[in-house]
Enzyme design. Structure first.
Site, PDB file in Angstrom:
ATOM      1  CB  CYS A 187      -0.899  -0.002   1.235  1.00 24.29           C
ATOM      2  SG  CYS A 187      -1.874   1.493   1.435  1.00 24.29           S
ATOM      3  CB  CYS A 202      35.160  36.542  11.598  1.00 23.72           C
ATOM      4  SG  CYS A 202      34.055  37.919  11.215  1.00 23.72           S
TER       5      CYS A 202
END
Length: 376
Positions: free
Chosen positions: A57, A348
């Site tokens: 299914c 950074c």
């Protein structure tokens, strides 16, 4: 005069009737188109890969794949036979050669075909060639439909590994077949579990599916998808330009820098991890993030040092240390020696080079190994 008014009223009525009819026709056309394509994809399939699996299914096959990060769409449909544009009634009646199946559209850079196979085996009974659970007949049998040679090899290796695991007492009969035309099922079959949760839950409980799978797999039934970045293949420049925003492309591919204080994560306070926008490899954690007052997201150390590459950068008449991702080769930013303890470093980074994954989504996104970072 009265006759003239009647004619005018009649013309207005006819115009309104024509408009309603046209509107109704356009709506029916849209509905018919939706039934033709199965779901309403808003993506370009050429940008992604497809995997096709049959396991009984298709209502039950959709949900496990829909929740996976990197899966773009899951479509229920019919495949394997030669009958063109089959209907649900024709397929389940037999004789078309088709089986119920799902076609998964996925991003190969975020989830592998191997991972999809692992999830697939946990949804079916591969020892049953007469159907799946309460659904009997050829149209409910299991199968893997490969789309290229690589998928075929991976599917066969996966099946062999499962056989050698001795998890089953009977031979595995799930065939591995070359993919044929996939016909999306009628619209009411698409995403059935979400549209009809009560019926779906009743079916899974009473079909014997859940009981059987829990008995075979136990705690292993929920497969945790992991990323294999060593096998990551960087997309072509054309694909990158299509997938990334202009800013993301300029930063990661052209070593650009985004504006300070005007980027996505510079003041992000949520807990989670940051991954490369191109490859998805984990780079930094919010636990190591701090406010550097620079306007860019800053970290004292990387989450996975092996995913970080540092290079000398002599551009802009200065010497800096550039930071790139190892597997994606994305420019991320720079590292400086003016950060706080315990490392004294300031990574950074550019927000445009990163994707943030909240701690609540780590397991679903395939980064469950980092959940423990946020337990306390």
């Amino acid at each position: 005069m009265k006759t003239k008014k009647k004619i005018i009223l009649l013309l207005v009525f006819l115009l309104l009737l024509g408009s309603i009819y046209a509107l109704g026709t356009s709506r029916r056309t849209i509905a018919e188109d939706e039934e033709t394509i199965g779901s309403d994809p808003v993506y370009n399939k050429e940008d992604y890969a497809a995997a096709t699996f049959a396991g009984g299914c298709f209502w039950c096959m959709e949900p496990p794949f829909r929740k996976l990060s990197g899966v773009i769409d899951v479509i229920s449909g019919y495949t394997g036979g030669d009958t063109e544009n089959p209907t649900y009634e024709e397929v389940t009646a037999g004789g078309t050669g088709h089986v119920e199946a799902v076609q998964i559209i996925y991003d190969e850079n975020r989830i592998s075909y191997d991972s999809l196979l692992e999830v697939y085996w946990r949804q079916i009974n591969p020892t049953d060639d007469g159907g799946q659970f309460v659904d009997r007949g050829f149209s409910y049998t299991s199968a893997i439909f490969y789309h290229d040679e690589n998928q075929r090899v991976l599917a066969e290796s996966s099946k062999e590994a499962l056989e050698e695991s001795n998890r089953y007492d009977s031979p595995l009969v799930t065939p591995i077949r070359e993919a044929k035309t996939f016909y999306p099922a009628e619209e009411y079959h698409q995403n059935y579990a979400e549209k009809n949760p009560l019926r779906y839950n009743f079916y899974t409980r009473n079909s014997g599916r859940d009981e059987y799978l829990d008995g075979i797999w136990g705690d292993d039934r929920e497969y945790e998808v992991s990323h294999n970045f060593n096998g990551f293949v960087k997309p072509s420049d054309e694909k990158l330009r299509e997938r990334l925003t202009p800013l993301q492309y300029r930063v990661t591919q052209e070593d650009g820098t985004e504006p300070a204080f005007n980027n996505e994560y510079w003041d992000n306070k949520e807990e989670g991890i940051y991954v490369d926008i191109v490859s998805g490899e984990p780079l930094f954690s919010s636990r190591d993030m701090y406010d550097s007052k620079t306007g860019w997201p800053s970290f004292t150390r990387p989450l996975v040092p092996e995913n970080i590459v540092e290079r000398e950068d002599r551009k802009l008449f200065m010497v800096r240390v550039e930071v790139r991702s190892k597997h994606g080769d994305s420019h991320l930013g720079h590292v400086f020696e003016d950060g706080p303890e315990p490392t004294g470093l300031r990574y950074c980074m550019n927000s445009a080079a990163l994707r943030f994954i909240p701690k609540e989504e780590l397991r679903n996104e395939g980064y469950g190994e980092f959940e423990s970072l946020f337990e306390n």
